[in-house]
Design an enzyme around this catalytic site. Sequence first.
Site, PDB file in Angstrom:
ATOM      1  N   ARG A  51       0.805  -1.222   0.000  1.00  0.00           N
ATOM      2  CA  ARG A  51       0.000   0.000   0.000  1.00  0.00           C
ATOM      3  C   ARG A  51       0.838   1.272   0.000  1.00  0.00           C
ATOM      4  NH1 ARG A  51      -4.508  -0.822   4.448  1.00  0.00           N
ATOM      5  NH2 ARG A  51      -2.594  -1.482   5.446  1.00  0.00           N
ATOM      6  N   LYS A 148       0.842 -18.896   5.632  1.00  0.00           N
ATOM      7  CA  LYS A 148      -0.021 -19.326   6.731  1.00  0.00           C
ATOM      8  C   LYS A 148      -0.523 -18.088   7.474  1.00  0.00           C
ATOM      9  CE  LYS A 148       2.289 -19.881  11.045  1.00  0.00           C
ATOM     10  NZ  LYS A 148       2.886 -20.658  12.090  1.00  0.00           N
ATOM     11  N   ASP A 177       4.492 -24.062   3.793  1.00  0.00           N
ATOM     12  CA  ASP A 177       4.737 -24.417   5.189  1.00  0.00           C
ATOM     13  C   ASP A 177       6.247 -24.506   5.278  1.00  0.00           C
ATOM     14  OD1 ASP A 177       5.363 -25.766   7.563  1.00  0.00           O
ATOM     15  OD2 ASP A 177       3.365 -26.624   7.655  1.00  0.00           O
ATOM     16  N   HIS A 178       6.871 -23.489   5.860  1.00  0.00           N
ATOM     17  CA  HIS A 178       8.329 -23.415   5.727  1.00  0.00           C
ATOM     18  C   HIS A 178       9.043 -24.582   6.390  1.00  0.00           C
ATOM     19  CE1 HIS A 178       7.820 -21.233   9.528  1.00  0.00           C
ATOM     20  NE2 HIS A 178       9.021 -21.665   9.809  1.00  0.00           N
ATOM     21  N   LYS A 182      12.872 -27.147   5.146  1.00  0.00           N
ATOM     22  CA  LYS A 182      14.108 -27.349   5.915  1.00  0.00           C
ATOM     23  C   LYS A 182      14.880 -28.545   5.367  1.00  0.00           C
ATOM     24  CE  LYS A 182      12.516 -25.314  10.234  1.00  0.00           C
ATOM     25  NZ  LYS A 182      13.510 -24.265  10.419  1.00  0.00           N
ATOM     26  N   GLU A 216      10.079 -23.155  21.614  1.00  0.00           N
ATOM     27  CA  GLU A 216      10.573 -21.802  21.373  1.00  0.00           C
ATOM     28  C   GLU A 216      10.873 -21.134  22.703  1.00  0.00           C
ATOM     29  OE1 GLU A 216       8.398 -19.843  17.792  1.00  0.00           O
ATOM     30  OE2 GLU A 216       6.906 -20.996  18.880  1.00  0.00           O
ATOM     31  N   ASP A 235      -1.733 -22.593  15.540  1.00  0.00           N
ATOM     32  CA  ASP A 235      -0.555 -21.902  15.008  1.00  0.00           C
ATOM     33  C   ASP A 235       0.555 -22.885  14.624  1.00  0.00           C
ATOM     34  OD1 ASP A 235       0.749 -19.389  14.455  1.00  0.00           O
ATOM     35  OD2 ASP A 235       2.051 -19.768  16.172  1.00  0.00           O
ATOM     36  N   HIS A 240       2.597 -27.243  11.013  1.00  0.00           N
ATOM     37  CA  HIS A 240       3.986 -27.693  11.045  1.00  0.00           C
ATOM     38  C   HIS A 240       4.155 -29.094  11.640  1.00  0.00           C
ATOM     39  CE1 HIS A 240       4.666 -23.647   9.918  1.00  0.00           C
ATOM     40  NE2 HIS A 240       4.586 -23.129  11.111  1.00  0.00           N
ATOM     41  N   LYS A 331       5.747 -21.938  23.715  1.00  0.00           N
ATOM     42  CA  LYS A 331       6.529 -20.695  23.756  1.00  0.00           C
ATOM     43  C   LYS A 331       7.112 -20.519  25.157  1.00  0.00           C
ATOM     44  CE  LYS A 331       4.295 -18.627  19.985  1.00  0.00           C
ATOM     45  NZ  LYS A 331       5.323 -18.859  18.974  1.00  0.00           N
TER      46      LYS A 331
HETATM   47  P1  NAD Z   1       2.909  -7.185   7.989  1.00  0.00           P
HETATM   48  O1  NAD Z   1       1.742  -6.618   8.690  1.00  0.00           O
HETATM   49  O2  NAD Z   1       4.271  -6.881   8.511  1.00  0.00           O
HETATM   50  O3  NAD Z   1       2.888  -6.726   6.467  1.00  0.00           O
HETATM   51  C1  NAD Z   1       1.723  -6.716   5.722  1.00  0.00           C
HETATM   52  C2  NAD Z   1       2.015  -6.216   4.327  1.00  0.00           C
HETATM   53  O4  NAD Z   1       0.778  -6.210   3.616  1.00  0.00           O
HETATM   54  C3  NAD Z   1       2.570  -4.805   4.242  1.00  0.00           C
HETATM   55  O5  NAD Z   1       3.527  -4.762   3.203  1.00  0.00           O
HETATM   56  C4  NAD Z   1       1.336  -3.971   3.850  1.00  0.00           C
HETATM   57  O6  NAD Z   1       1.661  -2.819   3.100  1.00  0.00           O
HETATM   58  C5  NAD Z   1       0.603  -4.943   2.994  1.00  0.00           C
HETATM   59  N1  NAD Z   1      -0.833  -4.636   2.931  1.00  0.00           N
HETATM   60  C6  NAD Z   1      -1.706  -4.584   3.955  1.00  0.00           C
HETATM   61  N2  NAD Z   1      -2.939  -4.261   3.503  1.00  0.00           N
HETATM   62  C7  NAD Z   1      -2.825  -4.100   2.159  1.00  0.00           C
HETATM   63  C8  NAD Z   1      -3.724  -3.761   1.117  1.00  0.00           C
HETATM   64  N3  NAD Z   1      -5.012  -3.526   1.358  1.00  0.00           N
HETATM   65  N4  NAD Z   1      -3.235  -3.702  -0.140  1.00  0.00           N
HETATM   66  C9  NAD Z   1      -1.941  -3.951  -0.405  1.00  0.00           C
HETATM   67  N5  NAD Z   1      -1.051  -4.277   0.524  1.00  0.00           N
HETATM   68  C10 NAD Z   1      -1.477  -4.344   1.793  1.00  0.00           C
HETATM   69  O7  NAD Z   1       2.665  -8.754   7.913  1.00  0.00           O
HETATM   70  P2  NAD Z   1       3.742  -9.932   7.796  1.00  0.00           P
HETATM   71  O8  NAD Z   1       4.202 -10.265   9.172  1.00  0.00           O
HETATM   72  O9  NAD Z   1       4.760  -9.598   6.784  1.00  0.00           O
HETATM   73  O10 NAD Z   1       2.840 -11.160   7.333  1.00  0.00           O
HETATM   74  C11 NAD Z   1       2.382 -11.326   6.004  1.00  0.00           C
HETATM   75  C12 NAD Z   1       1.709 -12.678   5.882  1.00  0.00           C
HETATM   76  O11 NAD Z   1       2.655 -13.693   6.178  1.00  0.00           O
HETATM   77  C13 NAD Z   1       0.553 -12.907   6.840  1.00  0.00           C
HETATM   78  O12 NAD Z   1      -0.397 -13.743   6.216  1.00  0.00           O
HETATM   79  C14 NAD Z   1       1.200 -13.650   7.986  1.00  0.00           C
HETATM   80  O13 NAD Z   1       0.263 -14.435   8.679  1.00  0.00           O
HETATM   81  C15 NAD Z   1       2.179 -14.491   7.241  1.00  0.00           C
HETATM   82  N6  NAD Z   1       3.317 -14.938   8.021  1.00  0.00           N
HETATM   83  C16 NAD Z   1       4.168 -14.044   8.584  1.00  0.00           C
HETATM   84  C17 NAD Z   1       5.263 -14.496   9.304  1.00  0.00           C
HETATM   85  C18 NAD Z   1       6.251 -13.535   9.917  1.00  0.00           C
HETATM   86  O14 NAD Z   1       7.224 -14.004  10.474  1.00  0.00           O
HETATM   87  N7  NAD Z   1       6.061 -12.236   9.816  1.00  0.00           N
HETATM   88  C19 NAD Z   1       5.484 -15.867   9.461  1.00  0.00           C
HETATM   89  C20 NAD Z   1       4.606 -16.764   8.857  1.00  0.00           C
HETATM   90  C21 NAD Z   1       3.535 -16.289   8.146  1.00  0.00           C
END
Ligand code: NAD
Length: 483
Positions: A51, A148, A177-178, A182, A216, A235, A240, A331
């Site tokens: 965004r 996920k 599923d990371h 591994k 963790e 979760d 996993h 955790k």
């Molecule tokens: P985040 O909140 O840090 O980032 C979200 C991203 O989505 C940002 O770049 C934001 O600009 C974008 N966004 C939000 N609304 C938007 C819209 N309407 N249009 C366009 N872009 C939009 O989230 P994150 O932690 O990076 O997680 C992203 C996905 O990955 C989620 O589904 C989360 O569950 C999954 N995930 C994250 C992690 C992690 O370690 N962060 C691990 C596993 C899974």
Amino acid sequence: MVSRVIPVDVFDLVIFGGTGDLARRKILPGLYRRFLAGQMVPESRMIGAARADLTDEAFRQQVREAIAEFVPKARQDDAAIEGFLGRIHYVSIDATGTGGWAALKALMRENVVRAFYFSVAPSLFGDIAQRLSEHQIADAWSRIVVEKPFGRDLASAKALNEVLAKHFNETQIYRIDHYLGKETVQNLMAVRFANILFEPLWKAEYIDHVQITVAETVGVDGRGAYYDKSGAMRDMVQNHLMQLLCLIAMEPPYHFDPDAVRDEKLKVIRALKPVKTEDIVRGQYGAGRGEKSYVVHSENPASKTESYIALKVQISNWRWQGVPFYLRTGKRLRARASEIAITFKQPPHAIFDDASGWHENVLVIRLQPNEGMNLMVMIKEPGPGGMRLMQVPLDMSFADAIDDAEDVPDAYERLIMDVIRGNQTLFMRGDEVEAAWAWTDPIIEGWEARGDRPQTYDPGSSGPEDALMLMHRDGRRWREIRE
Ligand code: NAD
């Protein structure tokens, strides 16, 4: 042994959520490492889409900072970083609106692999899928990667599958599923199916039990409100731990082929017995010295969500009849350690008098830290002390087996390259995810209906007392949680 790097085809990879936490920590640094390793054909491009209103240059600066923070210093090569950044673009897009889609379409090239990484909240998957097809940005050869959580129960997972299926075939959808990326997890399949040594013993006749631990040390601070709606079962276990269990328990597939492997995993999930109430222990970390408790982190004093769960799981088929699989994850435990331990039965007859040193063979597959495998075997204690036995590890650490362990791609790198190669073997199929939720739902519904509260455990401990009892009761013991 030096790992071979086989370049993938030229691609345009669009990362929705390119400015988010996951992209910053894992996806973009991982892509840089593949670029550095020479796996990426130089014409390939990565396009951040989010965004925020950013120029290409401003987004490149974010990527530069992410590399500086999340790539080991020894791998930070200035020329390579600049080369990589030259392959990066950015489009400001609103997943739920109209802005940005025409610009994205104009940027995409013909005749290269098109992949779209949905690194955004699952509530946006449908909007993005719809707009990609409406604007004809995605074609029949495009691939999408979804993160996920894939649903929070069977109904929501089905709804997500339906939304994606409106615009993409199952062969185009890569549910990540990371854990499956591994090195050790894949090695589990190599060990089982490329050696004659283990498979004949891989059944109820010779295996006493299996333990799967994902421990963790971190708590949920910073994302407590989000986590509180989920809990350890949703979760970690549904995805996993379930995937790990499948790889241990599945029958040999007829070929190492995506559907052949996933068909066998699905059969395992369908064969899981419902879990009895007494075979479930849930925990929540309490306060420690100067540390806040789960309920403080989750900002929910009445929370009944588990930050720890242990389960005894049984598989109802010939191979595994009567073999318990003990699963636990939590955790704020004493160490960050993930492992699978397969404990074999004792020999049918003991010819040695030494009762003191008697232990079973255990095959330990370490996922983190120090990915590797250990086979615990009995040998004679060296020296003139008579025939006394001792248990020693036959150690196979990947860091030792590979010249440069830094070059071992992490899970995300490997999986993204698999997407570009069009190989779905290590990704979950829609029916697999649904089957996993179909098994999980009644377990969660059970404790919700009873109003069960998780047992409090000390931060830095091995989990709640009752979890110890889960195994003691069966005359067994958890392995120590240690790094
Ligand atoms: P985040 O909140 O840090 O980032 C979200 C991203 O989505 C940002 O770049 C934001 O600009 C974008 N966004 C939000 N609304 C938007 C819209 N309407 N249009 C366009 N872009 C939009 O989230 P994150 O932690 O990076 O997680 C992203 C996905 O990955 C989620 O589904 C989360 O569950 C999954 N995930 C994250 C992690 C992690 O370690 N962060 C691990 C596993 C899974």
